[in-house]
Design an enzyme around this catalytic site. Structure first.
Site, short mmCIF file in Angstrom:
data_model
loop_
_atom_site.label_atom_id
_atom_site.label_comp_id
_atom_site.label_asym_id
_atom_site.label_seq_id
_atom_site.Cartn_x
_atom_site.Cartn_y
_atom_site.Cartn_z
N GLY A 38 83.45 154.37 54.67
CA GLY A 38 82.90 154.72 53.38
C GLY A 38 82.28 155.10 52.62
CB ALA A 39 80.99 153.99 49.48
CG ASP A 91 91.98 164.87 57.75
OD1 ASP A 91 92.08 163.36 58.23
OD2 ASP A 91 92.99 164.13 56.62
CB THR A 96 94.79 168.15 64.05
OG1 THR A 96 96.39 168.10 63.86
CG2 THR A 96 94.74 166.42 64.57
CE1 TYR A 143 100.63 163.98 53.15
CE2 TYR A 143 100.72 165.61 54.23
CZ TYR A 143 100.29 164.86 53.61
OH TYR A 143 99.18 166.18 53.19
CB ALA A 156 87.91 161.49 51.83
CG ASN A 172 93.78 159.15 61.36
OD1 ASN A 172 93.16 158.48 60.76
ND2 ASN A 172 93.72 160.48 61.14
CG ASN A 188 94.24 167.53 56.34
OD1 ASN A 188 95.00 168.39 55.87
ND2 ASN A 188 94.73 166.26 55.84
#
Length: 315
Positions: free
Chosen positions: A234-235, A265, A35, A89, A263, A170, A37
Site C-alpha cells: 500500500g502506502a 495491477d 490482467t 462486475y 492500483a 492476487n 488492466n
C-alpha cells in the site's frame, strides 16, 4: 512479436455512481480485469504486449477486441467462443476511495482457458518468441483444477525454451473452495515464477502470520528459485527481495485518492515495463509507484489513455 503476454480475464465493468432522478444511480460501462488492466498500461508504456484469453461472439466481445487493437495490443492469442459473453462486475466505492465488487462471471468464456490440447499447442507456437508471460491468482482460480494443471505443464515447456514467468497472487477468497486449495495452486505456480509481484495483505490473508509477515514471505519462497520478489504494501515502502537481500523503495504520498481499483495491477505494469526495458529493480519500483499513483486518482480499472500519459509525463 510481443515482449510479454498476459493471461487472464477481461470483464464488462460498471463503475461510478451518478445519482438519477428516481433515487437510483447511473454507472459508466467499461472493460477491466486484473490482467487486462496491467496489459493496457503495459502497452501505454511502450511494451509490446499480447493478451491470452477467451471471449464470446457478442457485441461486447467485439468491443473488447477493438479496444485492445486501439491500444496496440496483440489479439491473435484470443479464442472466441460461440454463444458466450464476458463476465460482468460492478464497483461500489466508499467515500475514502475503497471499493466493494459484485460479480456475474460463472459462465464467462475465460473459465475455459487451458482446457483444450489444440489451444495449448497453438499458443505454444504463438508465444515461442515472447520473453515473458504474466498471470495472476485470479487467472488460476477461474480456470479450475484441470485448467491449472494444463497451465503448469504449458509453463514448464515455455520455460524450457527460455521464457520467463511473472505472477501476482492476487488472492480473492470467494473464487476458491477453501484456502488450502489456493495455497496449493499458488505454491505450484510460484515454483515456476521468475518475477513475483506479491501484496503483503494478500499473503497474510492466504497464509496467516505469526507477527513478522515480511520475514515469513521471504522464508516461504526461498526455495522457489524466484529471481526477484516484489512485495507491495500500500502506502508503505515497496520491498524488493533479490539474492536474499532486501531493498526498499518509498511510495510517494497521494492525497486525492478517488478509487483504489487496479492500483496493484497498474503498479505491476509499471514494474514489468521497466524490468523488460532492462531497468534496475529500484528504478522499476519507482516507475510502478508513479503509475499506481495516477490510477487511484480516477475511477475505474482503466482510465483515458491521454489522461494517463499526460499525468505520467508531469510526475
Amino acid at each position: 512479436m510481443a515482449q510479454i503476454a498476459c493471461i487472464g480475464e477481461v470483464m464488462i465493468e460498471l463503475a461510478g455512481a451518478e445519482p438519477t432522478a428516481d433515487g437510483g444511480e447511473r454507472k459508466a460501462l467499461g472493460y477491466a480485469g486484473d490482467t487486462y488492466n496491467t496489459l493496457v498500461t503495459l502497452a501505454r508504456l511502450g511494451t509490446r504486449s499480447a493478451y491470452v484469453t477467451r471471449l464470446g461472439d457478442d457485441h461486447y466481445s467485439d468491443a473488447i477486441i477493438e479496444r485492445l487493437g486501439n491500444e496496440g495490443i496483440g489479439t491473435d492469442t484470443i479464442v472466441r467462443q460461440e454463444g458466450k459473453v464476458p463476465g460482468l462486475y460492478m464497483i461500489h466505492n466508499s467515500p475514502d476511495g475503497e471499493r466493494e465488487f459484485f460479480y456475474w462471471r460463472d459462465r464467462a468464456p475465460a473459465r475455459d482457458l487451458f482446457h483444450s490440447d489444440d489451444e495449448m499447442s497453438t499458443l505454444a507456437e504463438q508465444l515461442a518468441d515472447t520473453d515473458m508471460v504474466y498471470l495472476s491468482g485470479i487467472t488460476l482460480a477461474i480456470i479450475g483444477e484441470t485448467g491449472r494443471q494444463n497451465l503448469l505443464s504449458f509453463l514448464r515447456r515455455y520455460k524450457e525454451r527460455g521464457g520467463k514467468v511473472a505472477f501476482d497472487s492476487n488472492y480473492r477468497p470467494r473464487l476458491w473452495d477453501n484456502p488450502q486449495q489456493a495455497q496449493q495452486a499458488n505454491s505450484e505456480l510460484l515454483a515456476l515464477t521468475d518475477l513475483a509481484l506479491l501484496t503483503l495483505d494478500d499473503e497474510e490473508l492466504l497464509w496467516g502470520t505469526d507477527g513478522d509477515a515480511i520475514a515469513e514471505v521471504q522464508a516461504r519462497y526461498q526455495d522457489c528459485n524466484i529471481s526477484e520478489l516484489v512485495l507491495k504494501r500500500g502506502a508503505e515502502d515497496v520491498i524488493i527481495i533479490k539474492g536474499g537481500e532486501q531493498e526498499r523503495v518509498a511510495v510517494p504520498k497521494v492525497t486525492d485518492i478517488v478509487d483504489t481499483t487496479a492500483a496493484g495491477d497498474t503498479f505491476n505494469a509499471g514494474y514489468l515495463a521497466a524490468h523488460l526495458a532492462g531497468k534496475s529493480p529500484a528504478e522499476a519500483a519507482t516507475q510502478a509507484n508513479r503509475c499506481a499513483g495516477i490510477i487511484i486518482r480516477h475511477r475505474g480499472g482503466v482510465i483515458d489513455k491521454q489522461v494517463f500519459l499526460n499525468e505520467l509525463a508531469s510526475r
